[in-house]
Design a protein around this motif. Structure first.
Motif, mmCIF file in Angstrom:
data_model
loop_
_atom_site.group_PDB
_atom_site.id
_atom_site.type_symbol
_atom_site.label_atom_id
_atom_site.label_comp_id
_atom_site.label_asym_id
_atom_site.label_seq_id
_atom_site.Cartn_x
_atom_site.Cartn_y
_atom_site.Cartn_z
ATOM 1 N N SER A 31 45.768 37.167 22.035
ATOM 2 C CA SER A 31 45.984 38.371 22.843
ATOM 3 C C SER A 31 44.879 38.558 23.875
ATOM 4 C CB SER A 31 46.075 39.599 21.929
ATOM 5 O OG SER A 31 44.884 39.741 21.164
ATOM 6 N N THR A 32 43.637 38.243 23.496
ATOM 7 C CA THR A 32 42.530 38.390 24.447
ATOM 8 C C THR A 32 42.698 37.466 25.644
ATOM 9 O OG1 THR A 32 41.050 38.967 22.617
ATOM 10 C CG2 THR A 32 40.036 38.304 24.699
ATOM 11 N N VAL A 33 43.112 36.235 25.383
ATOM 12 C CA VAL A 33 43.338 35.289 26.482
ATOM 13 C C VAL A 33 44.483 35.769 27.372
ATOM 14 C CG1 VAL A 33 43.908 32.904 27.048
ATOM 15 C CG2 VAL A 33 42.476 33.392 25.068
ATOM 16 N N LEU A 34 45.523 36.311 26.765
ATOM 17 C CA LEU A 34 46.651 36.829 27.547
ATOM 18 C C LEU A 34 46.211 38.002 28.423
ATOM 19 C CD1 LEU A 34 49.535 36.720 24.900
ATOM 20 C CD2 LEU A 34 49.106 35.115 26.767
ATOM 21 N N VAL A 35 45.365 38.867 27.878
ATOM 22 C CA VAL A 35 44.857 39.994 28.669
ATOM 23 C C VAL A 35 44.026 39.492 29.837
ATOM 24 C CG1 VAL A 35 43.306 41.979 28.613
ATOM 25 C CG2 VAL A 35 44.952 41.638 26.771
ATOM 26 N N TRP A 36 43.167 38.491 29.601
ATOM 27 C CA TRP A 36 42.378 37.909 30.699
ATOM 28 C C TRP A 36 43.275 37.303 31.769
ATOM 29 C CZ3 TRP A 36 38.448 35.035 27.047
ATOM 30 C CH2 TRP A 36 37.522 35.963 26.564
ATOM 31 N N ALA A 37 44.302 36.567 31.342
ATOM 32 C CA ALA A 37 45.214 35.947 32.302
ATOM 33 C C ALA A 37 45.955 37.007 33.107
ATOM 34 C CB ALA A 37 46.202 35.034 31.581
ATOM 35 N N PHE A 38 46.389 38.048 32.423
ATOM 36 C CA PHE A 38 47.103 39.124 33.123
ATOM 37 C C PHE A 38 46.188 39.809 34.125
ATOM 38 C CE2 PHE A 38 49.100 43.336 33.455
ATOM 39 C CZ PHE A 38 50.405 42.949 33.729
ATOM 40 N N ALA A 39 44.924 40.039 33.742
ATOM 41 C CA ALA A 39 43.979 40.651 34.662
ATOM 42 C C ALA A 39 43.714 39.746 35.869
ATOM 43 C CB ALA A 39 42.667 40.964 33.937
ATOM 44 N N GLY A 40 43.634 38.424 35.629
ATOM 45 C CA GLY A 40 43.443 37.490 36.746
ATOM 46 C C GLY A 40 44.609 37.527 37.723
ATOM 47 N N ILE A 41 45.841 37.546 37.194
ATOM 48 C CA ILE A 41 47.016 37.641 38.064
ATOM 49 C C ILE A 41 47.015 38.958 38.824
ATOM 50 C CG2 ILE A 41 49.532 37.766 38.069
ATOM 51 C CD1 ILE A 41 49.532 35.883 35.678
ATOM 52 N N PHE A 42 46.647 40.029 38.128
ATOM 53 C CA PHE A 42 46.608 41.356 38.740
ATOM 54 C C PHE A 42 45.651 41.383 39.929
ATOM 55 C CE2 PHE A 42 45.367 45.899 38.735
ATOM 56 C CZ PHE A 42 46.625 46.468 38.798
ATOM 57 N N LEU A 43 44.461 40.820 39.756
ATOM 58 C CA LEU A 43 43.483 40.786 40.843
ATOM 59 C C LEU A 43 43.902 39.820 41.953
ATOM 60 C CD1 LEU A 43 40.149 40.862 38.812
ATOM 61 C CD2 LEU A 43 41.257 42.741 40.019
ATOM 62 N N ALA A 44 44.555 38.716 41.564
ATOM 63 C CA ALA A 44 45.041 37.776 42.573
ATOM 64 C C ALA A 44 46.073 38.438 43.478
ATOM 65 C CB ALA A 44 45.634 36.542 41.896
ATOM 66 N N LEU A 45 46.948 39.230 42.895
ATOM 67 C CA LEU A 45 47.912 39.979 43.709
ATOM 68 C C LEU A 45 47.207 41.017 44.574
ATOM 69 C CD1 LEU A 45 50.783 40.506 41.111
ATOM 70 C CD2 LEU A 45 50.730 38.877 43.007
ATOM 71 N N GLY A 46 46.030 41.491 44.103
ATOM 72 C CA GLY A 46 45.287 42.461 44.889
ATOM 73 C C GLY A 46 44.686 41.882 46.152
ATOM 74 N N VAL A 47 44.263 40.616 46.131
ATOM 75 C CA VAL A 47 43.703 40.000 47.340
ATOM 76 C C VAL A 47 44.780 39.332 48.197
ATOM 77 C CG1 VAL A 47 41.501 39.608 46.185
ATOM 78 C CG2 VAL A 47 43.217 37.807 46.171
ATOM 79 N N GLU A 48 45.999 39.240 47.677
ATOM 80 C CA GLU A 48 47.071 38.600 48.439
ATOM 81 C C GLU A 48 47.362 39.297 49.764
ATOM 82 O OE1 GLU A 48 49.970 35.737 49.298
ATOM 83 O OE2 GLU A 48 48.299 35.777 47.871
ATOM 84 N N PRO A 49 47.352 40.663 49.837
ATOM 85 C CA PRO A 49 47.564 41.293 51.157
ATOM 86 C C PRO A 49 46.552 40.863 52.209
ATOM 87 C CG PRO A 49 47.857 42.908 49.416
ATOM 88 C CD PRO A 49 47.340 41.667 48.757
#
Length: 355
Positions: A31-49
């Motif tokens: 679960s911890t790894v999944l949370v880290w991966a989700f946070a990474g995707i979340f931030l990646a979408l944040g810099v996409e604009p």
């Protein structure tokens, strides 16, 4: 024949239950790894604009990603070399000031209240035992259990801090990876959808990812705005710890709903303790005004442009997300609510109207 079929059916059902339990246990372990991966995707979408803005200016994607990476690296290096030393120095000064206030008798009133309210509790003996434990490690075996519990809590806190810092580093690395490979990831995800439903799915997915990116940028803007204004205000009133207070305000304001309120209360109390009422009063008045402006002017504008979610849904989703996953849950809950609202609007409601 029926008994045999019943036995096979029960066996298959039992194996299915065991498989479900095994899958659930495996997910819990990672679960911890999944949370880290989700946070990474979340931030990646944040810099996409930001990347898309550069692409619209005829910069190739690899160049846009490289420029964004250089910008992020430059900000990080600048923070380490210019801001972090000041924050560390002022934070050390803050701790020393708090300790000085405590040694100067700031807690005597509290201890007197404890002595009067709980006469059976020997405050002086407890303080002596705690001081002895901190100075002489040979006395640990003869101390009461609560001292060991306090020490264990401190050790666990240090371990959690180290674990959190490691998690932040992993999330940043994952963010960089997801940012560079986002087009291929999206292409692979779209190909899993049947061709007949693919255009509509792509349209909805792109809108959801744009909403997430705008929301992340909006929260970052809120944090930056509060941090800069807090630094200016605290410098005007003459606080010697303006940088560390502004850093606390910046970090806390990125948390929806409770971040700005929590930072405002903590900063006002610290200023009251260290600088006195004459300095704390204008600080408290400023934060009262700023919280109203943020709640009714700045934040609604960002939410309406980024995720277009009603205020009630924003509050409920942030509370539910924070309850389930903590700070990360509160951050991602609002974009998730926007995605659900978009799916209902674009898919569910048209199907219901067509019946």
């Amino acid at each position: 024949m029926k008994i045999r079929n019943g036995f096979l059916l029960g066996l298959a059902g039992g194996l299915g239950v065991l498989l479900a339990i095994a899958i659930g246990a495996s997910i819990q372990q990672i679960s911890t790894v999944l949370v880290w991966a989700f946070a990474g995707i979340f931030l990646a979408l944040g810099v996409e604009p930001l990347i898309q803005i550069l692409i619209k200016r005829r910069v190739p994607r690899w160049g846009a990603v490289l420029l964004v990476f250089v910008l992020i690296l430059g900000i990080a290096v600048g923070a380490v070399w210019l801001i972090i030393p000041t924050i560390v120095a002022q934070f050390t000064q803050l701790i020393q000031s708090i300790v000085s206030e405590i040694e100067g008798g700031a807690l005597e009133g509290f201890f007197d209240w404890v002595r009067e309210t709980f006469p059976q509790f020997d405050v002086d003996m407890a303080l002596e035992q705690l001081t002895s434990a901190l100075t002489d490690f040979n006395t640990w075996s003869s101390l009461p259990p609560w001292v060991a519990e306090v020490a264990g809590a401190i050790v666990n806190g240090v371990g959690q801090l180290a674990f959190t810092l490691g998690g932040v580093f992993i999330v940043v690395v994952l963010m960089l990876y997801f940012t560079g490979s986002l087009p291929s990831l999206k292409s692979g995800m779209y190909r899993l959808v049947p061709a007949s439903s693919r255009p509509k799915f792509i349209e909805i997915a792109e809108q959801v990812m744009q909403s997430v990116g705008r929301f992340v940028l909006g929260q970052g803007f809120l944090g930056l705005c509060n941090g800069v204004l807090s630094f200016i205000m605290l410098s005007i009133v003459g606080s010697e710890l303006a940088v560390v207070y502004a850093f606390v305000a910046l970090i806390a304001s990125t948390i929806p709903l409770i971040g700005t309120i929590s930072a405002s209360v903590v900063i006002s109390l610290l200023v009251l303790l260290l600088d006195g009422p004459q300095t704390a009063l204008p600080v408290a008045i400023y934060y009262l005004i700023y919280m109203q402006v943020e709640a009714y002017v700045i934040s609604p504008q960002i939410m309406n442009r980024a995720v277009k979610v009603p205020g009630v849904v924003v509050v409920l989703s942030a509370l539910i997300g924070g309850t389930l996953l903590g700070i990360l849950g509160a951050l991602v809950a609002i974009p998730v609510a926007a995605a659900i609202q978009l799916i209902l609007k674009e898919v569910v409601i048209p199907r219901q109207d067509a019946k």
